[in-house]
Enzyme design. Sequence first.
Site, PDB file in Angstrom:
ATOM      1  N   ASN A   1      38.154  47.372  39.412  1.00 36.07           N
ATOM      2  CA  ASN A   1      36.957  48.022  39.929  1.00 36.07           C
ATOM      3  C   ASN A   1      37.322  48.624  41.282  1.00 36.07           C
ATOM      4  O   ASN A   1      37.391  47.912  42.278  1.00 36.07           O
ATOM      5  CB  ASN A   1      35.837  46.979  40.065  1.00 36.07           C
ATOM      6  N   TRP A   2      37.572  49.913  41.276  1.00 40.76           N
ATOM      7  CA  TRP A   2      38.016  50.569  42.515  1.00 40.76           C
ATOM      8  C   TRP A   2      36.875  50.752  43.513  1.00 40.76           C
ATOM      9  O   TRP A   2      37.105  51.150  44.650  1.00 40.76           O
ATOM     10  CB  TRP A   2      38.632  51.933  42.198  1.00 40.76           C
ATOM     11  N   LYS A   3      35.666  50.524  43.075  1.00 45.30           N
ATOM     12  CA  LYS A   3      34.481  50.737  43.918  1.00 45.30           C
ATOM     13  C   LYS A   3      34.515  52.142  44.531  1.00 45.30           C
ATOM     14  O   LYS A   3      35.015  53.060  43.883  1.00 45.30           O
ATOM     15  CB  LYS A   3      34.379  49.649  45.001  1.00 45.30           C
TER      16      LYS A   3
ATOM     17  N   GLU B   1      31.155  36.612  38.290  1.00 45.39           N
ATOM     18  CA  GLU B   1      31.606  36.920  39.641  1.00 45.39           C
ATOM     19  C   GLU B   1      30.697  36.229  40.656  1.00 45.39           C
ATOM     20  O   GLU B   1      29.641  36.767  41.007  1.00 45.39           O
ATOM     21  CB  GLU B   1      31.556  38.429  39.878  1.00 45.39           C
TER      22      GLU B   1
ATOM     23  N   GLY C   1      38.593  43.615  42.249  1.00 49.72           N
ATOM     24  CA  GLY C   1      38.176  44.630  43.199  1.00 49.72           C
ATOM     25  C   GLY C   1      39.345  45.048  44.087  1.00 49.72           C
ATOM     26  O   GLY C   1      40.215  45.822  43.681  1.00 49.72           O
ATOM     27  N   GLY C   2      39.391  44.483  45.283  1.00 48.67           N
ATOM     28  CA  GLY C   2      40.384  44.869  46.288  1.00 48.67           C
ATOM     29  C   GLY C   2      41.820  44.951  45.776  1.00 48.67           C
ATOM     30  O   GLY C   2      42.533  45.932  46.043  1.00 48.67           O
TER      31      GLY C   2
ATOM     32  N   GLY D   1      35.184  39.955  47.502  1.00 45.32           N
ATOM     33  CA  GLY D   1      35.623  40.633  48.718  1.00 45.32           C
ATOM     34  C   GLY D   1      35.710  39.732  49.935  1.00 45.32           C
ATOM     35  O   GLY D   1      35.802  40.213  51.059  1.00 45.32           O
TER      36      GLY D   1
ATOM     37  N   GLU E   1      26.981  44.202  43.656  1.00 50.24           N
ATOM     38  CA  GLU E   1      26.646  45.229  44.658  1.00 50.24           C
ATOM     39  C   GLU E   1      25.509  46.114  44.157  1.00 50.24           C
ATOM     40  O   GLU E   1      24.669  46.561  44.934  1.00 50.24           O
ATOM     41  CB  GLU E   1      27.903  46.044  45.011  1.00 50.24           C
TER      42      GLU E   1
ATOM     43  N   HIS F   1      26.877  44.930  38.421  1.00 47.49           N
ATOM     44  CA  HIS F   1      27.733  44.358  39.466  1.00 47.49           C
ATOM     45  C   HIS F   1      26.847  43.850  40.607  1.00 47.49           C
ATOM     46  O   HIS F   1      25.791  44.418  40.876  1.00 47.49           O
ATOM     47  CB  HIS F   1      28.701  45.437  39.973  1.00 47.49           C
TER      48      HIS F   1
ATOM     49  N   SER G   1      37.855  37.884  44.497  1.00 44.28           N
ATOM     50  CA  SER G   1      39.081  37.626  45.265  1.00 44.28           C
ATOM     51  C   SER G   1      40.254  37.176  44.397  1.00 44.28           C
ATOM     52  O   SER G   1      41.040  36.322  44.821  1.00 44.28           O
ATOM     53  CB  SER G   1      38.806  36.624  46.392  1.00 44.28           C
TER      54      SER G   1
HETATM   55  C1  PEP Z   1      34.483  42.964  42.356  1.00 47.81           C
HETATM   56  O1  PEP Z   1      33.866  43.616  43.167  1.00 47.81           O
HETATM   57  O2  PEP Z   1      34.241  43.087  41.145  1.00 47.81           O
HETATM   58  C2  PEP Z   1      35.486  42.036  42.850  1.00 47.81           C
HETATM   59  C3  PEP Z   1      35.837  41.048  42.092  1.00 47.81           C
HETATM   60  O3  PEP Z   1      35.987  42.280  44.113  1.00 47.81           O
HETATM   61  P1  PEP Z   1      37.208  41.497  44.855  1.00 47.81           P
HETATM   62  O4  PEP Z   1      38.283  41.298  43.823  1.00 47.81           O
HETATM   63  O5  PEP Z   1      37.621  42.410  45.950  1.00 47.81           O
HETATM   64  O6  PEP Z   1      36.644  40.204  45.320  1.00 47.81           O
END
Ligand code: PEP
Length: 254
Positions: free
Chosen positions: A10-12, A170, A237-238, A176, A100, A98, A216
């Site tokens: 997920n590049w956001k 999640e 994500g990141g 994040g 967010e 998600h 994470s």
């Molecule tokens: C996400 O936003 O789906 C996610 C899991 O982010 P991160 O891996 O950065 O915690």
Amino acid sequence: MSRKKIVAGNWKMNLDRAKAKELTAAVAARRGEAAAVELVLCPPAVYVETVGTTLTAAKSDVGLGAQNMLDKASGAFTGEVAPPMLVDLGCQYVILGHSERRTLFGEIDAAVNMKTKAALAAGLVPIVCVGETLEEREADRTAAVVSGQVQGSLAGLSPADLEKVVVAYEPVWAIGTGKVATPEQAQEVHALIRGLLAKLSSPEVAGRVRIQYGGSVKPDNAADLARQPDIDGALVGGASLKADDFLGIAKAFG
Ligand code: PEP
């Protein structure tokens, strides 16, 4: 029950077009490092086409996904993207609900449910996200919150449709933040989700649904998560913004 593992990035709202191309090409070139795992890239909507054409040029089987969509096929919905438009660009997946979207844009389970049905009707695989906040976990409400989200987001799906859905657990406090759930904490909730899916359909159908963990995930914690019986992949994500990290995670699930 053997389920094909699925790791999605997920590049956001990150990268630009050149960097999106570069990252896609790097993942496609190294896809063989995690050959047994289904890989999916979910760029920002405006870069979906670029990522799709880069994957096609590389003759890659890496999947293409979006991060959101509306549940309507067309019409006066300024700023929104329709499921058939995503299909038109070659998308096979779409992330829905998600945290967010839920917290920053007010998406409730009923909206996620309508989007999930619309995605399935358009032939997209919905990656439906659920997860509790830190406050909810500390108040011992994790099971209640996650159950409500799973039942609300997936209400009314036929067993055949439910089987196509990917659920992403999640925990909001892990997204994040660098705070990953322990493999045991994650497994406990994944098992709970699978139990709920069995109630919504049957144990056989629930046994075929992939449940990803997200929050994470990094190459150095992925292997312990991957060893858990109900963790079928990761929503990243990141760490999905670096080919090395994304493939390192994917390899752990291979
Ligand atoms: C996400 O936003 O789906 C996610 C899991 O982010 P991160 O891996 O950065 O915690």
